[in-house]
Motif scaffolding. Structure first.
Motif, mmCIF file in Angstrom:
data_model
loop_
_atom_site.group_PDB
_atom_site.id
_atom_site.type_symbol
_atom_site.label_atom_id
_atom_site.label_comp_id
_atom_site.label_asym_id
_atom_site.label_seq_id
_atom_site.Cartn_x
_atom_site.Cartn_y
_atom_site.Cartn_z
ATOM 1 N N GLU A 63 -0.192 -4.295 -3.538
ATOM 2 C CA GLU A 63 -1.098 -3.141 -3.463
ATOM 3 C C GLU A 63 -0.368 -1.802 -3.465
ATOM 4 N N THR A 112 1.269 1.467 -5.569
ATOM 5 C CA THR A 112 0.990 2.224 -6.783
ATOM 6 C C THR A 112 2.252 2.962 -7.203
ATOM 7 N N GLY A 144 0.777 -1.219 0.000
ATOM 8 C CA GLY A 144 0.000 0.000 0.000
ATOM 9 C C GLY A 144 0.814 1.275 0.000
ATOM 10 N N ASN A 200 -1.220 -7.587 -6.978
ATOM 11 C CA ASN A 200 -2.151 -6.468 -6.838
ATOM 12 C C ASN A 200 -1.469 -5.110 -6.808
ATOM 13 N N ASN A 201 -0.334 -4.998 -7.487
ATOM 14 C CA ASN A 201 0.309 -3.705 -7.635
ATOM 15 C C ASN A 201 -0.180 -3.031 -8.911
#
Length: 439
Positions: free
Chosen positions: A253, A255, A228, A278-279
């Motif tokens: 996750e 960005t 995140g 999930n990046n």
């Protein structure tokens, strides 16, 4: 996952149960351009006991001195003592370190059960930011924003770094070396002062030790979580980097917008059994995710290790979505969504990557010479990692509305199973003469 493949819960330290020590009560001044505040922060840390937290109220803290016992660091962490601000943009640590070798704003060696949170680290460096990956002479500010490592062979562990901003550093924004159960969450990294060869301009680096390959050693690098975080890659060489035989880490996750080279990079020195999921990676000049790295004339790299799992990532407008090279074996690449841009060359590119599996990836877009999946010969790096794709299985991938489909220029023991290739502007499948592909 642990080495057996079982899920584990990475431990993080709980909230401080003891006293809160306000650094202004030790003489720190939150007004900008004040006297040295580093001594007061160190005094508060020295006065704290395990279970306490040291609080940095909103303001700017001028770090003009280094720790008496460590001339390379402004602040040294203590086990069991948290260091907190009042918000990533409200509390700022402003260091005067500027190009000193191995300089760190915050250092932790062999520490455990520590939370570092809710402030920004930056420097007084006013020169240009890094924008040339071939320039080895650029730089300024501290070498590291935060450096976490082992002490006398004992890893740092159970450390949580969250909601931190890291800017205007030269080498690594956050460096985690020979440590385990370190969680990095909600941090924002940007504005490296250099992106040249030899380790400059890395956002977050998780590293093992070059000559340490014993997973039972006390300084083994494993079970770290990078989740995140956000990266502005305009002045980063790599956003997230795993290096040396670090293993069973999770990168999820995050960005990333742009980077000069591969955005998420397994750096070609034996990194194994890591999960990258999930990046979201947008507009990188290199690959969105790369496994294996040639290094340069000074630092020679080659293959990443076996068993890395790259899945469920959203990769948009990178040169390659996923790139696997130089003999990196047994990689599973599945369920990624890859959208090509005008400068994209391949959705997934496989060179010398024995037993790589491509399952259920969705690939679209691209212009001219873009191929959704491409297999090609690996020329190696000065002979290291030279070879062709072998034992590659491509199954249930969906390629729609793309410039070109699947291109196989080299390889053996190749399998294409139940792939969907539709709405292609150019060639759906191109196989070089003499190459056998089973279906």
């Amino acid at each position: 996952m642990d080495r057996s493949g079982a899920q584990i819960k990475v431990k993080t330290p709980g909230p401080a149960a003891g006293k809160t020590l306000d650094v202004t009560q030790f003489g720190a001044d939150p007004d900008p351009d004040s006297h040295d505040d580093a001594a007061a922060i160190r005094a508060a840390l020295d006065a704290a006991k395990p279970g306490d937290e040291v609080m940095l109220p909103a303001g700017t803290y001028d770090l003009r001195s280094t720790d008496p016992a460590d001339k390379s660091a402004n602040i040294v962490l203590r086990s069991g003592v948290d260091l907190r601000g009042e918000g990533q943009e409200r509390t700022v640590l402003l260091t005067s370190l500027d190009g000193e070798e191995d300089s760190r704003v915050i250092r932790g060696s062999g520490v455990h059960d520590v939370i570092v949170a809710d402030f920004t680290i930056t420097s007084r460096h006013e020169g240009p930011l890094g924008d040339d990956p071939n320039d080895g002479n650029a730089g300024g500010g501290p070498m590291y924003g935060i450096y976490l490592g082992a002490y006398k062979g004992q890893a740092s562990s159970r450390v949580l770094m969250k909601n931190l901003g890291i800017r205007r550093f030269e080498r690594h924004g956050i460096s985690v070396k020979a440590s385990r159960e370190v969680t990095l969450s909600g941090n924002s990294v940007s504005e490296a002062t250099a992106v040249g060869p030899g380790g400059q301009g890395y956002g977050i680096a998780i590293e093992g030790t070059a000559d340490q390959r014993d997973p039972d050693a006390s300084n083994d690098s494993r079970h770290n979580v990078v989740i995140g975080n956000t990266f502005d890659g305009k002045h980063l060489r790599h956003a997230i980097l795993l290096q040396f035989p670090t293993h069973n880490n999770l990168v999820a996750e995050n960005t990333i917008t742009g980077s000069h080279l591969d955005a998420i990079d397994l750096h070609g020195e034996g990194e194994y059994l890591n999960e990258i999921r999930n990046n979201k990676v947008i507009g990188g000049q290199g690959a969105g995710i790369a496994l294996g790295n040639s290094g340069g004339s000074k630092n020679k790299h080659d293959a990443s290790g076996p068993g890395n799992w790259v899945h469920s990532n959203d990769l948009i407008g990178n040169r390659q979505g996923v790139l696997v090279i130089l003999g990196t074996p047994d990689t599973l690449i599945e369920d990624n969504k890859i959208t090509a841009g005008e400068k994209s060359k391949a959705g997934i590119e496989i060179r010398n990557a024995p037993s790589t599996k491509l399952h259920g990836n969705h690939i679209t877009g691209g212009t001219n010479g873009f191929w959704a999946i491409r297999l090609s010969e690996d020329r190696g790096a000065d002979g290291r990692g030279k070879g062709i794709p072998t034992g590659i299985r491509m199954e249930r991938n969906v390629i729609r509305q793309a410039a070109n489909g699947i291109r196989i220029d080299a390889g053996k023991d190749l399998k294409l199973v139940e792939n969907v290739v539709e709405g292609i502007d150019g060639s759906k499948l191109r196989v070089a003469e003499g190459i056998e592909v089973s279906r």
